[in-house]
Enzyme design. Sequence first.
Site, short mmCIF file in Angstrom:
data_model
loop_
_atom_site.label_atom_id
_atom_site.label_comp_id
_atom_site.label_asym_id
_atom_site.label_seq_id
_atom_site.Cartn_x
_atom_site.Cartn_y
_atom_site.Cartn_z
N THR A 266 -28.52 69.73 81.57
CA THR A 266 -28.27 68.97 81.16
C THR A 266 -29.10 67.56 80.93
O THR A 266 -29.66 66.64 80.32
CB THR A 266 -26.83 67.57 82.17
OG1 THR A 266 -27.51 68.01 83.93
CG2 THR A 266 -25.25 68.24 82.30
N PHE A 394 -23.09 59.66 81.05
CA PHE A 394 -23.08 60.27 82.86
C PHE A 394 -21.79 60.00 83.15
O PHE A 394 -21.17 59.56 84.33
CB PHE A 394 -23.32 59.59 83.44
CG PHE A 394 -25.25 60.01 83.42
CD1 PHE A 394 -25.64 60.50 83.84
CD2 PHE A 394 -26.21 58.59 82.55
CE1 PHE A 394 -27.20 61.19 83.97
CE2 PHE A 394 -27.17 59.10 82.72
CZ PHE A 394 -28.02 59.96 83.31
N CYS A 401 -21.44 60.77 87.35
CA CYS A 401 -22.45 61.35 87.82
C CYS A 401 -23.22 61.11 88.97
O CYS A 401 -24.15 60.01 88.89
CB CYS A 401 -23.51 61.77 86.89
SG CYS A 401 -24.64 62.31 86.88
C1 HEM Z 1 -29.34 64.20 81.33
C2 HEM Z 1 -28.98 64.63 82.68
C3 HEM Z 1 -27.14 64.42 84.49
C4 HEM Z 1 -26.20 64.47 82.88
C5 HEM Z 1 -26.51 64.24 81.25
C6 HEM Z 1 -25.14 64.29 83.66
C7 HEM Z 1 -24.17 64.20 83.07
C8 HEM Z 1 -22.75 63.99 84.07
C9 HEM Z 1 -21.14 63.97 83.44
C10 HEM Z 1 -20.69 63.36 82.16
C11 HEM Z 1 -20.83 63.91 84.51
C12 HEM Z 1 -18.68 63.62 84.58
C13 HEM Z 1 -18.04 64.70 84.26
C14 HEM Z 1 -16.99 64.41 83.79
O1 HEM Z 1 -16.25 63.50 83.74
O2 HEM Z 1 -16.01 65.85 83.55
C15 HEM Z 1 -21.03 64.29 85.47
C16 HEM Z 1 -20.42 65.34 86.95
C17 HEM Z 1 -21.32 64.63 88.49
N1 HEM Z 1 -22.76 65.12 87.99
FE1 HEM Z 1 -24.42 64.62 86.40
N2 HEM Z 1 -25.75 64.51 84.20
C18 HEM Z 1 -26.39 64.94 84.33
C19 HEM Z 1 -27.56 65.07 85.87
C20 HEM Z 1 -26.83 65.81 87.24
C21 HEM Z 1 -28.20 66.23 88.02
C22 HEM Z 1 -29.61 66.87 88.40
C23 HEM Z 1 -27.17 66.45 89.00
C24 HEM Z 1 -27.19 67.01 90.58
C25 HEM Z 1 -28.60 66.70 91.23
C26 HEM Z 1 -25.66 66.04 89.01
C27 HEM Z 1 -24.61 66.05 88.87
C28 HEM Z 1 -23.59 65.73 88.80
C29 HEM Z 1 -22.41 66.24 90.20
C30 HEM Z 1 -22.17 66.51 91.31
C31 HEM Z 1 -21.03 66.27 88.73
C32 HEM Z 1 -19.52 65.71 89.71
C33 HEM Z 1 -18.78 64.08 89.67
C34 HEM Z 1 -17.99 64.53 90.37
O3 HEM Z 1 -16.79 64.48 90.14
O4 HEM Z 1 -17.63 63.82 91.78
N3 HEM Z 1 -25.63 65.49 87.41
N4 HEM Z 1 -22.44 64.58 84.60
#
Ligand code: HEM
Length: 457
Positions: A266, A394, A401
Site C-alpha cells: 500500500t 485509508f 487504516c
Molecule cells: C499508503 C499506505 C496505506 C494505505 C493506502 C492503506 C489502506 C488501508 C485501507 C483502505 C484499510 C481498510 C481496509 C478495509 O476496509 O477492508 C486499511 C486497514 C488497515 N491497515 Fe492500512 N493502509 C496503508 C498503510 C498501512 C500501514 C503502514 C500499516 C501498518 C504498519 C497498515 C495497517 C492496517 C491495518 C492493521 C488495517 C486493519 C484495521 C482494522 O481492521 O481495524 N496500513 N488500510
Amino acid sequence: MTTLIPQPPGYPFFGNVFSLDKDVPALGFHRLVQEYGEIYQLNIIGRSVIFVSSHALVNELSDDTRFSKAISGPLKETRNLVHDGIFTAYNDEPNWNLAHRLLMPAFGASRIKDMLEDMREISNEIIKKWSKSTPGTKLDPTDDLTRVALDTIALCSMSYRLNSFVSETTPPFVRAMSDCLRECNSRANRPSIVQAWVSATNSQYHDDIRLMRDTAMDILEKRRRNPTDKKDMLNAMLNHKRSGMSLSDESVIDNLLTFLIAGHETTSGTMSFAIYYLLKHPQLLKKLRDEVDEVVGDQPAEVIDLNRMPFLHAVLRESMRLQPTAAIRVVNPIEDTTIGNGKYFVPKGAPIALLTWDAHRDVNVWGEDAEEFHPERMLDGKFDSLPPNAWQPFGYGMRSCIGRSFAWQEMCLVLASIVQHFDLALADPSYELQITQAITIKPKDFFITARPRHVQP
Ligand code: HEM
C-alpha cells in the site's frame, strides 16, 4: 417500490465471470461502471456481488451502524496465515477489539514521531543504492520502494532487520510472504474442486506460512529473553498485563505478520504512483523540489520539516485520490436495507464492493478535470472542506487504516529524501501509466533514472 440493480447478461453456471478482468480487476469494474453507471451487480459462479462507484453511494455506505467490513476473497484466504489478526478479523471476533484497543496508542502520531530515525535508517538505503548506480541505470522504483516499506515496518514494529533491501538475494521470509500473498489471491479465484488437485502448490503454501510464523515466534521469544523499553508495536502487545488486557502469543504473531502484509505494498505503491505523476508534470516536480530545498535544505528531514511541506502532502493526497492502492473495499449490510435513497433493496449480508478508484474520480465532487493530476485541489483548506467520504484511500470508520500516520510519515520522509537527493527522469519518456493488481494496485513496467544532486544522506 424498489428498482432492480442492473446486471450485465451472463452465461449459465458461469454468470458474469467473463466480464471480469483477471489481470487488473479494478479496471474491469471501472469499464462496467462506464457501461452500467453508479451501481451494478455481477453473478460470479453463483455468488452475487453488488458494485457501487459514485461518491453519493460510497458516502451512504460509509456507515458503521448499517454496514460492516466483509471478510471475503483474498482477505478471507489471508486468514490461513494471520487468522483473526486486526485486519482479517470479523467485526464480532473478540481479538479485533482487544488488538484495536492495545494498538491504537502504538500507532498514534506521537509514537510514530519516535520512529523517524528507524524510518530514516531504511530510507537511506535506497538513497545509497540509487547514488551508487551508474548514470542512466534503469531503476525499478516500485520494487525498491516495496523492499524499503517492508524493512521499515519490520524495524519499527518489532525491531527486526528483514534486510530485503540490502541482501543480494531475496531473504527466505520475504520470498515466503510474497509467494503466500500471491497464492491467497489465486485461491480466492480458484474453484474449490480445483484446490484439492494443486497439491504441490498447497504444500508450498503451508510451508511458507510455517516459515513466517516460526520467524515471528523467534522474534517474540527473543524479545521476552531480552526485554527493551522500545515503544514499538511488539512491546505494546506484550506489555499489556498492566492494563488487564491479554493477547495470546498466537495473536501477537497474527498481528505482527498483519502489519507487514497491510503496510508494505500500500505504502510503496502510493510512493511509486506519486513519482510517476511528478515525472509526467515536471513543473510540479520543480515546485516540490523548491519546497524541499527551502524547508529541509541539505540536512536530514525532521518531523517538524515534514509537517511544514504542504505541497508534499498535496502531492501524496492527489496521488492517493487517483490511485488509491487499496482500490476496492467490501462491506455487508447488517440488516436487510435499501440504498440510493431507498431505490435499491440489499439483503442482510450481501457483499457490496465500494469502488474507491472510481468514487475518487466522481465529477460531481472533483469536477470535469477529475481524471487529471492537480495537487492544487488539496491545498489552501480545500482538502479539509471536501464532502464527507470523498477522499477515502485509508478506508472508513472503525475498520479504517490503523497505520495511516505511520504510512504518512514514512511516505513524506522517503519522497522528500528522493527529491532532495536526485534529478529523476522516466527511463522511457514516452511511458504512460499501466497498472498491475494483486491485492493492491501498483504501476507496471515503470522504470526511472536517478542522477545524484550534491547532497549526501
Ligand atoms: C499508503 C499506505 C496505506 C494505505 C493506502 C492503506 C489502506 C488501508 C485501507 C483502505 C484499510 C481498510 C481496509 C478495509 O476496509 O477492508 C486499511 C486497514 C488497515 N491497515 Fe492500512 N493502509 C496503508 C498503510 C498501512 C500501514 C503502514 C500499516 C501498518 C504498519 C497498515 C495497517 C492496517 C491495518 C492493521 C488495517 C486493519 C484495521 C482494522 O481492521 O481495524 N496500513 N488500510
